[in-house]
Design a protein around this motif. Structure first.
Motif, PDB file in Angstrom:
ATOM      1  N   LYS A  14       1.042  -1.225   0.192  1.00  0.00           N
ATOM      2  CA  LYS A  14      -0.005  -0.194  -0.084  1.00  0.00           C
ATOM      3  C   LYS A  14       0.987   1.301   0.021  1.00  0.00           C
ATOM      4  CE  LYS A  14      -4.270  -1.678   2.315  1.00  0.00           C
ATOM      5  NZ  LYS A  14      -5.083  -1.584   3.507  1.00  0.00           N
ATOM      6  N   LYS A  15       0.311   2.165  -0.749  1.00  0.00           N
ATOM      7  CA  LYS A  15       1.080   3.404  -0.758  1.00  0.00           C
ATOM      8  C   LYS A  15       0.796   4.412   0.509  1.00  0.00           C
ATOM      9  CE  LYS A  15       1.377   4.021  -5.704  1.00  0.00           C
ATOM     10  NZ  LYS A  15       0.881   4.921  -6.726  1.00  0.00           N
ATOM     11  N   LYS A  16       2.062   4.924   0.933  1.00  0.00           N
ATOM     12  CA  LYS A  16       1.541   5.831   2.463  1.00  0.00           C
ATOM     13  C   LYS A  16       1.321   7.390   1.839  1.00  0.00           C
ATOM     14  CE  LYS A  16       4.236   3.112   5.490  1.00  0.00           C
ATOM     15  NZ  LYS A  16       5.303   3.191   6.561  1.00  0.00           N
ATOM     16  N   GLY A  17       0.362   7.957   2.249  1.00  0.00           N
ATOM     17  CA  GLY A  17       0.153   9.188   2.145  1.00  0.00           C
ATOM     18  C   GLY A  17      -1.232   9.631   2.027  1.00  0.00           C
ATOM     19  N   LEU A  18      -1.769  10.755   1.671  1.00  0.00           N
ATOM     20  CA  LEU A  18      -3.112  11.238   1.469  1.00  0.00           C
ATOM     21  C   LEU A  18      -3.649  11.002   0.226  1.00  0.00           C
ATOM     22  CD1 LEU A  18      -5.199  12.811   3.095  1.00  0.00           C
ATOM     23  CD2 LEU A  18      -4.244  14.809   2.506  1.00  0.00           C
ATOM     24  N   ASP A  19      -4.907  10.439   0.112  1.00  0.00           N
ATOM     25  CA  ASP A  19      -5.493  10.143  -1.066  1.00  0.00           C
ATOM     26  C   ASP A  19      -6.378  11.364  -1.130  1.00  0.00           C
ATOM     27  OD1 ASP A  19      -6.829   9.261  -3.296  1.00  0.00           O
ATOM     28  OD2 ASP A  19      -8.036   7.760  -2.211  1.00  0.00           O
ATOM     29  N   LEU A  20      -6.122  12.306  -2.243  1.00  0.00           N
ATOM     30  CA  LEU A  20      -6.682  13.322  -2.565  1.00  0.00           C
ATOM     31  C   LEU A  20      -7.835  13.252  -3.720  1.00  0.00           C
ATOM     32  CD1 LEU A  20      -3.634  15.984  -3.188  1.00  0.00           C
ATOM     33  CD2 LEU A  20      -5.025  15.529  -1.188  1.00  0.00           C
ATOM     34  N   SER A  21      -8.027  11.989  -4.076  1.00  0.00           N
ATOM     35  CA  SER A  21      -9.034  12.017  -4.903  1.00  0.00           C
ATOM     36  C   SER A  21     -10.432  11.788  -4.194  1.00  0.00           C
ATOM     37  CB  SER A  21      -8.873  10.417  -5.404  1.00  0.00           C
ATOM     38  OG  SER A  21      -9.199   9.357  -4.638  1.00  0.00           O
ATOM     39  N   ILE A  22     -10.461  11.753  -2.750  1.00  0.00           N
ATOM     40  CA  ILE A  22     -11.881  11.570  -2.036  1.00  0.00           C
ATOM     41  C   ILE A  22     -12.213  13.155  -2.022  1.00  0.00           C
ATOM     42  CG2 ILE A  22     -11.450   9.819  -0.592  1.00  0.00           C
ATOM     43  CD1 ILE A  22     -10.568  11.598   1.475  1.00  0.00           C
ATOM     44  N   PHE A  23     -11.431  14.149  -2.207  1.00  0.00           N
ATOM     45  CA  PHE A  23     -11.653  15.609  -2.114  1.00  0.00           C
ATOM     46  C   PHE A  23     -12.194  16.139  -3.456  1.00  0.00           C
ATOM     47  CE2 PHE A  23      -8.550  15.269   1.174  1.00  0.00           C
ATOM     48  CZ  PHE A  23      -9.456  15.709   2.219  1.00  0.00           C
ATOM     49  N   LEU A  24     -11.952  15.420  -4.666  1.00  0.00           N
ATOM     50  CA  LEU A  24     -12.142  15.742  -5.964  1.00  0.00           C
ATOM     51  C   LEU A  24     -13.614  15.169  -6.641  1.00  0.00           C
ATOM     52  CD1 LEU A  24      -8.585  15.633  -7.411  1.00  0.00           C
ATOM     53  CD2 LEU A  24      -9.694  17.777  -6.590  1.00  0.00           C
ATOM     54  N   LYS A  25     -14.008  14.137  -5.670  1.00  0.00           N
ATOM     55  CA  LYS A  25     -15.376  13.628  -6.379  1.00  0.00           C
ATOM     56  C   LYS A  25     -16.640  14.479  -5.870  1.00  0.00           C
ATOM     57  CE  LYS A  25     -13.338   8.929  -5.686  1.00  0.00           C
ATOM     58  NZ  LYS A  25     -13.344   7.858  -4.923  1.00  0.00           N
ATOM     59  N   HIS A  26     -17.478  14.280  -6.471  1.00  0.00           N
ATOM     60  CA  HIS A  26     -18.771  14.923  -6.393  1.00  0.00           C
ATOM     61  C   HIS A  26     -19.446  14.169  -5.148  1.00  0.00           C
ATOM     62  CE1 HIS A  26     -19.572  11.902  -9.639  1.00  0.00           C
ATOM     63  NE2 HIS A  26     -20.658  11.901  -8.933  1.00  0.00           N
ATOM     64  N   VAL A  27     -20.299  14.926  -4.623  1.00  0.00           N
ATOM     65  CA  VAL A  27     -20.955  14.397  -3.528  1.00  0.00           C
ATOM     66  C   VAL A  27     -22.537  13.917  -3.459  1.00  0.00           C
ATOM     67  CG1 VAL A  27     -19.569  15.341  -1.806  1.00  0.00           C
ATOM     68  CG2 VAL A  27     -21.847  16.668  -2.453  1.00  0.00           C
ATOM     69  N   ALA A  28     -22.925  14.374  -4.821  1.00  0.00           N
ATOM     70  CA  ALA A  28     -24.203  14.028  -5.129  1.00  0.00           C
ATOM     71  C   ALA A  28     -24.726  14.455  -6.689  1.00  0.00           C
ATOM     72  CB  ALA A  28     -25.351  14.895  -4.487  1.00  0.00           C
ATOM     73  N   GLU A  29     -25.431  13.543  -7.324  1.00  0.00           N
ATOM     74  CA  GLU A  29     -25.980  13.654  -8.662  1.00  0.00           C
ATOM     75  C   GLU A  29     -27.314  14.097  -8.508  1.00  0.00           C
ATOM     76  OE1 GLU A  29     -25.040  10.279 -10.934  1.00  0.00           O
ATOM     77  OE2 GLU A  29     -23.027   9.967 -10.535  1.00  0.00           O
ATOM     78  N   VAL A  30     -27.847  15.050  -9.520  1.00  0.00           N
ATOM     79  CA  VAL A  30     -29.245  15.505  -9.517  1.00  0.00           C
ATOM     80  C   VAL A  30     -29.520  15.223 -11.192  1.00  0.00           C
ATOM     81  CG1 VAL A  30     -30.810  17.170  -9.130  1.00  0.00           C
ATOM     82  CG2 VAL A  30     -28.884  17.001  -7.471  1.00  0.00           C
ATOM     83  N   ASP A  31     -30.673  14.508 -11.380  1.00  0.00           N
ATOM     84  CA  ASP A  31     -31.111  14.713 -12.601  1.00  0.00           C
ATOM     85  C   ASP A  31     -31.992  15.571 -13.156  1.00  0.00           C
ATOM     86  OD1 ASP A  31     -29.936  11.938 -13.629  1.00  0.00           O
ATOM     87  OD2 ASP A  31     -31.301  10.906 -12.283  1.00  0.00           O
ATOM     88  N   THR A  32     -31.682  16.419 -14.028  1.00  0.00           N
ATOM     89  CA  THR A  32     -32.649  17.440 -14.478  1.00  0.00           C
ATOM     90  C   THR A  32     -33.203  17.263 -15.624  1.00  0.00           C
ATOM     91  OG1 THR A  32     -30.682  18.933 -15.405  1.00  0.00           O
ATOM     92  CG2 THR A  32     -31.300  19.062 -12.910  1.00  0.00           C
ATOM     93  N   ALA A  33     -33.796  18.420 -16.313  1.00  0.00           N
ATOM     94  CA  ALA A  33     -34.559  18.452 -17.619  1.00  0.00           C
ATOM     95  C   ALA A  33     -33.360  18.347 -18.619  1.00  0.00           C
ATOM     96  CB  ALA A  33     -35.524  19.324 -17.967  1.00  0.00           C
ATOM     97  N   ILE A  34     -32.253  19.202 -18.310  1.00  0.00           N
ATOM     98  CA  ILE A  34     -31.234  19.030 -19.235  1.00  0.00           C
ATOM     99  C   ILE A  34     -30.008  18.445 -19.114  1.00  0.00           C
ATOM    100  CG2 ILE A  34     -31.865  21.678 -19.816  1.00  0.00           C
ATOM    101  CD1 ILE A  34     -29.361  22.625 -17.759  1.00  0.00           C
ATOM    102  N   GLY A  35     -30.148  17.401 -18.130  1.00  0.00           N
ATOM    103  CA  GLY A  35     -28.875  16.507 -17.833  1.00  0.00           C
ATOM    104  C   GLY A  35     -28.512  16.077 -16.504  1.00  0.00           C
ATOM    105  N   LYS A  36     -27.391  15.729 -16.011  1.00  0.00           N
ATOM    106  CA  LYS A  36     -27.093  15.534 -14.545  1.00  0.00           C
ATOM    107  C   LYS A  36     -26.323  16.775 -14.317  1.00  0.00           C
ATOM    108  CE  LYS A  36     -26.998  10.626 -14.236  1.00  0.00           C
ATOM    109  NZ  LYS A  36     -26.438   9.463 -13.470  1.00  0.00           N
ATOM    110  N   LEU A  37     -26.720  17.216 -13.102  1.00  0.00           N
ATOM    111  CA  LEU A  37     -26.017  18.013 -12.125  1.00  0.00           C
ATOM    112  C   LEU A  37     -25.277  17.527 -11.103  1.00  0.00           C
ATOM    113  CD1 LEU A  37     -25.820  21.215 -11.611  1.00  0.00           C
ATOM    114  CD2 LEU A  37     -27.754  20.996 -10.291  1.00  0.00           C
ATOM    115  N   TYR A  38     -23.885  17.683 -11.225  1.00  0.00           N
ATOM    116  CA  TYR A  38     -23.053  17.174 -10.302  1.00  0.00           C
ATOM    117  C   TYR A  38     -22.816  17.959  -9.107  1.00  0.00           C
ATOM    118  CZ  TYR A  38     -22.270  13.545 -13.676  1.00  0.00           C
ATOM    119  OH  TYR A  38     -22.655  12.481 -14.568  1.00  0.00           O
ATOM    120  N   LEU A  39     -23.058  17.900  -7.920  1.00  0.00           N
ATOM    121  CA  LEU A  39     -22.856  18.587  -6.734  1.00  0.00           C
ATOM    122  C   LEU A  39     -21.260  18.392  -5.843  1.00  0.00           C
ATOM    123  CD1 LEU A  39     -26.345  18.597  -5.529  1.00  0.00           C
ATOM    124  CD2 LEU A  39     -25.507  20.273  -6.917  1.00  0.00           C
TER     125      LEU A  39
END
Length: 73
Positions: A14-39
């Motif tokens: 396992k690599k040691k260190g902080l995994d920054l990918s958890i901060f770059l991901k969206h926390v929610a997806e919302v389906d709208t009439a014009i497509g998905k909205l990533y929050l």
């Protein structure tokens, strides 16, 4: 062939260190009439920009925020 090992069976360290990918991901997806909205989570800079806006109406203030907020790039 003695002494050769199958690399597929070896466990990768396992690599040691902080995994920054958890901060770059969206926390929610919302389906709208014009497509998905990533929050994404709010950043400190987002809150500072929003507080600095002078528009009195909520919709106008939010639209101004979307135009002025830093994109992170």
């Amino acid at each position: 062939m003695a002494g050769t090992t199958d690399s597929g069976d070896a466990e990768q360290p396992k690599k040691k260190g902080l995994d920054l990918s958890i901060f770059l991901k969206h926390v929610a997806e919302v389906d709208t009439a014009i497509g998905k909205l990533y929050l994404f989570p709010l950043r400190d800079s987002d809150i500072r920009v929003f507080k600095a806006l002078t528009a009195s109406g909520a919709i106008k203030r939010f639209r101004d925020f979307l135009l002025l907020a830093p994109t992170g790039s």
